[in-house]
Design a protein around this motif. Structure first.
Motif, PDB file in Angstrom:
ATOM      1  N   GLY A  68     -45.294  15.568  21.802  1.00 20.95           N
ATOM      2  CA  GLY A  68     -43.938  16.068  22.001  1.00 20.95           C
ATOM      3  C   GLY A  68     -43.861  16.898  23.271  1.00 20.95           C
ATOM      4  N   LEU A  69     -42.632  17.059  23.798  1.00 16.62           N
ATOM      5  CA  LEU A  69     -42.411  17.936  24.957  1.00 16.62           C
ATOM      6  C   LEU A  69     -41.544  19.096  24.500  1.00 16.62           C
ATOM      7  N   GLY A  70     -42.157  20.303  24.400  1.00 21.05           N
ATOM      8  CA  GLY A  70     -41.508  21.411  23.719  1.00 21.05           C
ATOM      9  C   GLY A  70     -40.958  22.510  24.604  1.00 21.05           C
ATOM     10  N   ALA A  71     -39.934  23.194  24.063  1.00 18.68           N
ATOM     11  CA  ALA A  71     -39.388  24.423  24.658  1.00 18.68           C
ATOM     12  C   ALA A  71     -38.874  25.301  23.521  1.00 18.68           C
ATOM     13  N   ASN A  72     -38.751  26.600  23.801  1.00 17.35           N
ATOM     14  CA  ASN A  72     -38.183  27.547  22.833  1.00 17.35           C
ATOM     15  C   ASN A  72     -36.744  27.132  22.500  1.00 17.35           C
ATOM     16  N   VAL A  73     -36.471  26.884  21.231  1.00 15.46           N
ATOM     17  CA  VAL A  73     -35.152  26.385  20.814  1.00 15.46           C
ATOM     18  C   VAL A  73     -34.010  27.313  21.247  1.00 15.46           C
ATOM     19  N   PHE A  74     -34.293  28.607  21.356  1.00 16.23           N
ATOM     20  CA  PHE A  74     -33.224  29.573  21.654  1.00 16.23           C
ATOM     21  C   PHE A  74     -33.026  29.836  23.149  1.00 16.23           C
ATOM     22  N   ASP A  75     -33.859  29.215  23.981  1.00 19.51           N
ATOM     23  CA  ASP A  75     -33.795  29.433  25.425  1.00 19.51           C
ATOM     24  C   ASP A  75     -33.105  28.221  26.086  1.00 19.51           C
ATOM     25  N   GLU A  76     -31.794  28.367  26.342  1.00 19.54           N
ATOM     26  CA  GLU A  76     -31.014  27.233  26.851  1.00 19.54           C
ATOM     27  C   GLU A  76     -31.550  26.661  28.149  1.00 19.54           C
ATOM     28  N   ALA A  77     -31.982  27.541  29.037  1.00 20.93           N
ATOM     29  CA  ALA A  77     -32.490  27.067  30.337  1.00 20.93           C
ATOM     30  C   ALA A  77     -33.773  26.262  30.138  1.00 20.93           C
ATOM     31  N   ALA A  78     -34.615  26.706  29.210  1.00 15.85           N
ATOM     32  CA  ALA A  78     -35.860  25.990  28.938  1.00 15.85           C
ATOM     33  C   ALA A  78     -35.570  24.631  28.297  1.00 15.85           C
ATOM     34  N   VAL A  79     -34.607  24.606  27.369  1.00 17.30           N
ATOM     35  CA  VAL A  79     -34.256  23.342  26.716  1.00 17.30           C
ATOM     36  C   VAL A  79     -33.697  22.360  27.749  1.00 17.30           C
ATOM     37  N   ALA A  80     -32.918  22.880  28.695  1.00 12.54           N
ATOM     38  CA  ALA A  80     -32.361  22.027  29.757  1.00 12.54           C
ATOM     39  C   ALA A  80     -33.478  21.365  30.561  1.00 12.54           C
ATOM     40  N   LYS A  81     -34.607  22.085  30.721  1.00 12.74           N
ATOM     41  CA  LYS A  81     -35.740  21.526  31.485  1.00 12.74           C
ATOM     42  C   LYS A  81     -36.328  20.291  30.796  1.00 12.74           C
ATOM     43  N   ILE A  82     -36.255  20.250  29.457  1.00 15.74           N
ATOM     44  CA  ILE A  82     -36.767  19.073  28.736  1.00 15.74           C
ATOM     45  C   ILE A  82     -35.961  17.839  29.139  1.00 15.74           C
ATOM     46  N   PHE A  83     -34.623  17.977  29.117  1.00 12.65           N
ATOM     47  CA  PHE A  83     -33.750  16.844  29.452  1.00 12.65           C
ATOM     48  C   PHE A  83     -33.995  16.384  30.890  1.00 12.65           C
ATOM     49  N   GLU A  84     -34.198  17.383  31.780  1.00 12.27           N
ATOM     50  CA  GLU A  84     -34.404  17.061  33.179  1.00 12.27           C
ATOM     51  C   GLU A  84     -35.750  16.360  33.394  1.00 12.27           C
ATOM     52  N   ALA A  85     -36.817  16.919  32.803  1.00 13.04           N
ATOM     53  CA  ALA A  85     -38.153  16.359  33.020  1.00 13.04           C
ATOM     54  C   ALA A  85     -38.257  14.927  32.511  1.00 13.04           C
ATOM     55  N   LYS A  86     -37.637  14.668  31.356  1.00 12.34           N
ATOM     56  CA  LYS A  86     -37.713  13.339  30.739  1.00 12.34           C
ATOM     57  C   LYS A  86     -36.659  12.374  31.264  1.00 12.34           C
ATOM     58  N   ARG A  87     -35.677  12.917  32.001  1.00 10.97           N
ATOM     59  CA  ARG A  87     -34.458  12.176  32.367  1.00 10.97           C
ATOM     60  C   ARG A  87     -33.806  11.642  31.088  1.00 10.97           C
ATOM     61  N   ARG A  88     -33.673  12.550  30.129  1.00 10.13           N
ATOM     62  CA  ARG A  88     -33.124  12.175  28.825  1.00 10.13           C
ATOM     63  C   ARG A  88     -31.612  12.340  28.839  1.00 10.13           C
ATOM     64  N   PRO A  89     -30.861  11.347  28.333  1.00 10.01           N
ATOM     65  CA  PRO A  89     -29.406  11.499  28.257  1.00 10.01           C
ATOM     66  C   PRO A  89     -29.038  12.732  27.419  1.00 10.01           C
ATOM     67  N   ALA A  90     -28.024  13.473  27.854  1.00 11.39           N
ATOM     68  CA  ALA A  90     -27.666  14.742  27.206  1.00 11.39           C
ATOM     69  C   ALA A  90     -27.135  14.557  25.783  1.00 11.39           C
ATOM     70  N   ASP A  91     -26.801  13.314  25.405  1.00  6.63           N
ATOM     71  CA  ASP A  91     -26.255  13.096  24.049  1.00  6.63           C
ATOM     72  C   ASP A  91     -27.347  12.719  23.043  1.00  6.63           C
ATOM     73  N   ASN A  92     -28.605  12.929  23.411  1.00  5.04           N
ATOM     74  CA  ASN A  92     -29.718  12.570  22.526  1.00  5.04           C
ATOM     75  C   ASN A  92     -30.372  13.849  21.975  1.00  5.04           C
ATOM     76  N   PRO A  93     -30.132  14.177  20.694  1.00  2.24           N
ATOM     77  CA  PRO A  93     -30.574  15.470  20.144  1.00  2.24           C
ATOM     78  C   PRO A  93     -32.095  15.601  20.015  1.00  2.24           C
ATOM     79  N   LEU A  94     -32.561  16.852  19.967  1.00  2.00           N
ATOM     80  CA  LEU A  94     -33.996  17.148  19.878  1.00  2.00           C
ATOM     81  C   LEU A  94     -34.351  17.584  18.459  1.00  2.00           C
ATOM     82  N   ILE A  95     -35.613  17.445  18.103  1.00  2.00           N
ATOM     83  CA  ILE A  95     -36.090  17.873  16.786  1.00  2.00           C
ATOM     84  C   ILE A  95     -36.747  19.248  16.920  1.00  2.00           C
ATOM     85  N   ALA A  96     -36.379  20.189  16.030  1.00  2.03           N
ATOM     86  CA  ALA A  96     -36.998  21.521  16.034  1.00  2.03           C
ATOM     87  C   ALA A  96     -38.285  21.470  15.215  1.00  2.03           C
ATOM     88  N   HIS A  97     -39.381  21.886  15.856  1.00  2.00           N
ATOM     89  CA  HIS A  97     -40.684  21.912  15.176  1.00  2.00           C
ATOM     90  C   HIS A  97     -40.970  23.329  14.723  1.00  2.00           C
TER      91      HIS A  97
END
Ligand code: AMP
Ligand code: MG
Length: 313
Positions: free
Chosen positions: A31-60
């Motif tokens: 998995g590629l993880g970030a702190n769920v409560f850190d919006e800027a960090a979560v944004a980095k996941i979408f950017e790094a993966k080039r993931r469409p913004a409408d694809n939700p993430l799973i909280a571990h």
């Protein structure tokens, strides 16, 4: 950015606490993880993966007490599944708590939650001290990574750190069950088969589509799991005979020769090897990968779902 490789969960977790993104092993895929409560960090996941913004993430989550940090309402169905399958390769979709930023859930009011059983993942999550949202650690559309080398292949220089573990045991993603409605629904087939889920929740249904136009599980619409080579589904190796530069993965090749092949002793081994085989075929310049059809029981359902999506890609 330089991507640090480490086998130390403490060193990897330090990046999460500083707002970074870290790839880590679980029993399903990396998995590629970030702190769920850190919006800027979560944004980095979408950017790094080039993931469409409408694809939700799973909280571990690392322990059950973190459930109420990300979720407001644990329904009866969710409670039963959690009791039976946590920690393990099951994701329950529940109502999200107000603190969870919408970027993590792709704008949904619900959130997928899972507690991995993988030892190194557990040690990492404990050090993070917060739920960690994580999709698979591949570039969007590519096969999910089952080794740290596969993560590096896709994301070197795009993420802060890779926590190096062994090849993942299961090799396919978690089963996702929507527990928010009157009847629990399997949104994505995965490591835990429906037969097993039915033992706990006999009323569970399977999302009719499990297809590209799935509205309930937005991520399932997107192109997935595709190697560069063309993927073709066959009943047996005989159907694939006589092709140049072709590869085969399945349970039985019955004497047919291929440029590359993986003959698996069970559906579990087939699942464990599938995504890595796709990547090996790409590196070897294979043109077409023949995948043998298998029974859609147990993990066979999830395996055939992934193979069909790869064939559509
Ligand atoms: P990945 O970990 O890359 O397989 O992506 C997570 C997948 O889990 C998404 O693509 C969705 O199919 C599913 N998922 C995650 N959160 C939700 C949710 N809140 N509702 C429905 N499906 C979800
Ligand atoms: Mg994924």
């Amino acid at each position: 950015m330089e991507t640090l490789l480490t086998a130390d969960p403490k060193e990897a977790a330090a990046f999460i606490r500083r707002g970074g993104v870290v790839a880590f092993p679980t029993e399903t895929v990396y998995g590629l993880g970030a702190n769920v409560f850190d919006e800027a960090a979560v944004a980095k996941i979408f950017e790094a993966k080039r993931r469409p913004a409408d694809n939700p993430l799973i909280a571990h989550i690392g322990d059950l007490s973190q459930l109420e940090v990300v979720s407001e309402e644990i329904t009866e169905a969710a409670r039963k599944l959690i009791e039976a399958f946590f920690p393990g390769p099951l994701t329950v979709v529940v109502k999200k708590s107000a603190h969870v930023p919408l970027i993590a859930t792709a704008g949904l009011g619900t959130i997928g939650v899972r507690m991995p059983r993988h030892t190194l993942a557990r040690a990492f999550l404990a050090e993070c001290g917060t739920p960690v949202v994580a999709p698979s650690a591949n570039l969007s559309g590519r096969p999910s990574p089952t080794t740290w080398q596969a993560v590096l292949e896709d994301l070197d220089g795009r993420i802060d750190c890779i926590l190096q573990g062994d090849a993942t045991e299961i090799g396919l993603e978690s089963t996702v069950v929507d527990c928010t409605g009157a009847v629990p629904i399997v949104l994505r087939s995965g490591a835990i088969g429906v037969e097993e889920l039915r033992r706990v929740l006999p009323e569970i249904t399977i999302f009719a589509g499990d297809t590209k136009d799935s509205a309930a599980s937005p991520g399932m619409r997107h192109k997935h799991y595709s190697p560069r080579a063309r993927v073709v589904i066959v009943g047996d190796a005989g159907e694939a005979k006589g092709r140049e530069n072709a590869a085969f993965i399945g349970l039985d090749a019955r004497g047919v020769e291929f440029a590359k092949s993986a003959i698996c002793a069970s559906a579990e081994e087939y699942a464990h090897r599938l995504f890595a085989f796709f990547r090996e075929c790409d590196l070897a310049g294979i043109d077409v990968i023949f995948c043998q059809r298998i029974d859609e029981t147990g993990i066979g359902r999830a395996l055939m779902d992934r193979v069909r999506r790869a064939a559509e890609g």
